[in-house]
Design an enzyme around this catalytic site. Structure first.
Site, PDB file in Angstrom:
ATOM      1  CG  ASN A 207      41.831 -84.270 -75.934  1.00 18.51           C
ATOM      2  OD1 ASN A 207      41.494 -84.990 -76.862  1.00 18.51           O
ATOM      3  ND2 ASN A 207      40.956 -83.676 -75.137  1.00 18.51           N
ATOM      4  CG  ASP A 276      39.823 -84.434 -66.644  1.00 21.26           C
ATOM      5  OD1 ASP A 276      38.611 -84.682 -66.751  1.00 21.26           O
ATOM      6  OD2 ASP A 276      40.716 -85.295 -66.794  1.00 21.26           O
ATOM      7  CE  LYS A 286      48.872 -63.732 -81.266  1.00 25.18           C
ATOM      8  NZ  LYS A 286      49.840 -63.057 -82.100  1.00 25.18           N
ATOM      9  CG  PHE A 325      35.350 -94.614 -74.061  1.00 26.68           C
ATOM     10  CD1 PHE A 325      33.980 -94.632 -74.243  1.00 26.68           C
ATOM     11  CD2 PHE A 325      36.145 -95.334 -74.928  1.00 26.68           C
ATOM     12  CE1 PHE A 325      33.409 -95.356 -75.281  1.00 26.68           C
ATOM     13  CE2 PHE A 325      35.599 -96.054 -75.972  1.00 26.68           C
ATOM     14  CZ  PHE A 325      34.221 -96.065 -76.145  1.00 26.68           C
ATOM     15  CE  LYS A 339      39.711 -92.434 -64.859  1.00 30.59           C
ATOM     16  NZ  LYS A 339      40.417 -92.040 -66.077  1.00 30.59           N
ATOM     17  CE  LYS A 343      35.027 -89.810 -64.498  1.00 30.99           C
ATOM     18  NZ  LYS A 343      35.036 -88.768 -65.528  1.00 30.99           N
TER      19      LYS A 343
HETATM   20  N1  CTP Z   1      34.290 -87.253 -68.729  1.00 31.85           N
HETATM   21  C1  CTP Z   1      33.169 -86.481 -68.466  1.00 31.85           C
HETATM   22  N2  CTP Z   1      33.320 -85.198 -68.060  1.00 31.85           N
HETATM   23  C2  CTP Z   1      34.539 -84.662 -67.881  1.00 31.85           C
HETATM   24  C3  CTP Z   1      35.691 -85.446 -68.105  1.00 31.85           C
HETATM   25  C4  CTP Z   1      35.534 -86.753 -68.543  1.00 31.85           C
HETATM   26  O1  CTP Z   1      32.054 -86.983 -68.608  1.00 31.85           O
HETATM   27  N3  CTP Z   1      34.642 -83.388 -67.496  1.00 31.85           N
HETATM   28  C5  CTP Z   1      34.085 -88.647 -69.177  1.00 31.85           C
HETATM   29  C6  CTP Z   1      34.824 -89.014 -70.439  1.00 31.85           C
HETATM   30  O2  CTP Z   1      34.063 -88.751 -71.589  1.00 31.85           O
HETATM   31  C7  CTP Z   1      35.067 -90.492 -70.253  1.00 31.85           C
HETATM   32  C8  CTP Z   1      35.180 -90.649 -68.744  1.00 31.85           C
HETATM   33  O3  CTP Z   1      34.601 -89.479 -68.190  1.00 31.85           O
HETATM   34  O4  CTP Z   1      33.979 -91.256 -70.680  1.00 31.85           O
HETATM   35  C9  CTP Z   1      36.568 -90.820 -68.219  1.00 31.85           C
HETATM   36  O5  CTP Z   1      37.309 -89.679 -68.442  1.00 31.85           O
HETATM   37  P1  CTP Z   1      38.736 -89.434 -67.788  1.00 31.85           P
HETATM   38  O6  CTP Z   1      39.129 -88.035 -68.052  1.00 31.85           O
HETATM   39  O7  CTP Z   1      39.639 -90.503 -68.216  1.00 31.85           O
HETATM   40  O8  CTP Z   1      38.390 -89.694 -66.267  1.00 31.85           O
HETATM   41  P2  CTP Z   1      38.672 -88.877 -65.002  1.00 31.85           P
HETATM   42  O9  CTP Z   1      37.679 -89.283 -64.024  1.00 31.85           O
HETATM   43  O10 CTP Z   1      38.748 -87.431 -65.341  1.00 31.85           O
HETATM   44  O11 CTP Z   1      40.035 -89.480 -64.537  1.00 31.85           O
HETATM   45  P3  CTP Z   1      41.524 -88.959 -64.559  1.00 31.85           P
HETATM   46  O12 CTP Z   1      41.744 -88.541 -63.194  1.00 31.85           O
HETATM   47  O13 CTP Z   1      42.301 -90.173 -64.961  1.00 31.85           O
HETATM   48  O14 CTP Z   1      41.617 -87.858 -65.570  1.00 31.85           O
END
Ligand code: CTP
Length: 408
Positions: A207, A276, A286, A325, A339, A343
């Site tokens: 990303n 995610d 490869k 974040f 969130k 979380k």
């Molecule tokens: N984060 C984490 N572990 C993951 C993915 C994300 O700890 N596997 C943390 C990120 O570092 C960030 C927060 O979770 O602080 C929010 O991440 P984000 O990907 O925006 O949240 P999600 O809950 O995955 O929501 P979305 O469904 O919008 O992707």
């Protein structure tokens, strides 16, 4: 009162360093002047000796200077290294890590924050080499006082003259470690950057995160006296100084590193853009292309914040304090609010990454801080200032917690 090392280098603005020195003293600080050889051609060391009432360091090679390895002794004692004026040459030496005189050795040896006030001819300032060096320093957490525009000693009119003494003093004061920070001596874990999820031996899913926001947070936490572990995903930016830097690549590696570091941390700030999803079965070699479309099967990664908030010890003690974040496009605050509770984190930083002046790959950010008590929308500002605002809020939450240790 703090001890500040005032580095003076060989520019015509060297005489203004006298004023800077006086300004710092007026705010109750003690100054030790460190002059380069060329600086001493512009202003006599005796001038600084008289106003600082300390021996002025002009060379590493004077007999008596090495009884205590003086650059190490000063490096340990100072609360700030301020270089004003700072020439292109010294900026280059700092960026490259050269240590061929007292000032450049002091820069490498100190853990104190560093502020430089560049001063030079406009073309020199605009030169790619100087700009690159300034970016290297900025990425490392060195702060800059922007040079001013106006009449330059070389007869040009343009950008490059040393900033006003009062602006340099104000920037220096703002950088001094707040003595009352509740973060002093506490262990803070900060994650930064993206994660890369391998598809095969050469391809990955990633990303656009640059790591800048996380790096600014790590630098600011350290400035406040915290012991910082920085867990950084792959990024081209130079990380700031930290007590421990753990380099990771994938979400799984970041998960493992954060779990270890967090077990002894009081605060964990997840600024990293963690993937995610990750390819289910990455090829070790490869993978050759075929004519048929390719379907990539992705599986969920483990949620680091979720796992941290779910531990039994956190449920019992509320430690570590968790900051997440939420990078969103459209109605960032509402999504972040949801969130935060889902979380189980203490503070959620919402940012709308669809804005051109916020989020990925830019130097500014516009965020809303959301915690159980309420919300605070911050204006667009540098990521350094955003980092300071986030840590102000973290400090506030820690103080509230210290006042009533039982979790609500
Ligand atoms: N984060 C984490 N572990 C993951 C993915 C994300 O700890 N596997 C943390 C990120 O570092 C960030 C927060 O979770 O602080 C929010 O991440 P984000 O990907 O925006 O949240 P999600 O809950 O995955 O929501 P979305 O469904 O919008 O992707």
């Amino acid at each position: 009162m703090a001890l500040i090392a005032l580095g003076v280098t060989g520019g015509i603005g060297a005489y203004k360093a006298v004023d800077v020195c006086r300004g710092l003293q007026r705010h109750g600080h003690d100054v030790v002047a460190v002059m380069t050889r060329s600086a001493a051609r512009f202003v006599g060391p005796v001038t600084f000796e008289a106003i600082t009432r300390r021996r002025v360091v002009t060379s590493q090679w004077k007999p008596g200077m090495n009884a205590e390895i003086e650059h190490i002794a000063i490096a340990d004692q100072i609360a700030l290294l301020l270089v004003a004026p700072c020439t292109a040459n010294v900026i280059g030496k700092f960026a490259a890590g050269l240590a061929d005189d007292f000032l450049s050795s002091l820069y490498l040896a100190t853990r104190a924050p560093v502020l430089v006030a560049p001063a030079m001819n406009s073309n020199m300032l605009a030169h790619d080499a100087v700009q690159r060096n300034l970016r290297t320093l900025a990425a490392r957490g060195v702060r800059l006082v922007e040079p001013g525009e106006g009449y330059l000693a070389c007869g040009w009119i343009g950008k490059g003259r040393l900033a006003e003494s009062s602006d340099i003093v104000a920037a220096a004061l703002a950088m001094l470690t707040p003595v009352d920070s509740i973060l002093r001596g506490r262990h803070v874990v900060v994650t930064a950057g993206p994660t890369y999820e391998d598809i095969d031996a050469v391809r990955y899913v990633g990303n656009r995160s640059s790591g800048r926001m996380g790096f600014a947070l790590a630098a600011e936490a350290r400035r406040r006296g915290a012991r910082v572990t920085l867990v950084a995903g792959p990024t081209g930016l130079e990380p700031p100084g930290a007590d421990e830097i753990v380099r990771v690549r994938s979400a799984a590696e970041m998960h493992a590193a954060v779990m270890v570091a967090a077990s002894r941390a009081e605060v964990v700030i997840m600024a990293a853009a963690v993937a995610d999803y990750t390819p289910s079965s990455p090829a070790a070699h490869k993978a050759p292309k075929a004519d048929a479309p390719l379907t990539l099967r992705l599986e969920r990664t483990r949620d680091i914040l979720g796992d941290l908030s779910g531990t039994a010890s956190r449920a019992a003690s509320g430690t570590p304090l968790l900051v997440g974040f939420a990078a969103e496009t459209g109605d960032a605050a509402a999504k972040a609010r949801e969130k935060r509770t889902r979380k189980g984190v203490d503070l959620m930083v919402a940012n709308d990454v669809a804005r051109p002046d916020a989020g990925f790959e830019v130097e500014t950010n516009a965020v809303t801080l959301i915690d159980a008590e309420g919300e605070q929308e911050l204006p667009v500002q540098s990521k350094e200032r955003v980092a300071a605002a986030i840590l102000d809020r973290v400090e506030q939450l820690l103080r509230t917690r210290a006042a009533s240790p039982v979790r609500a």
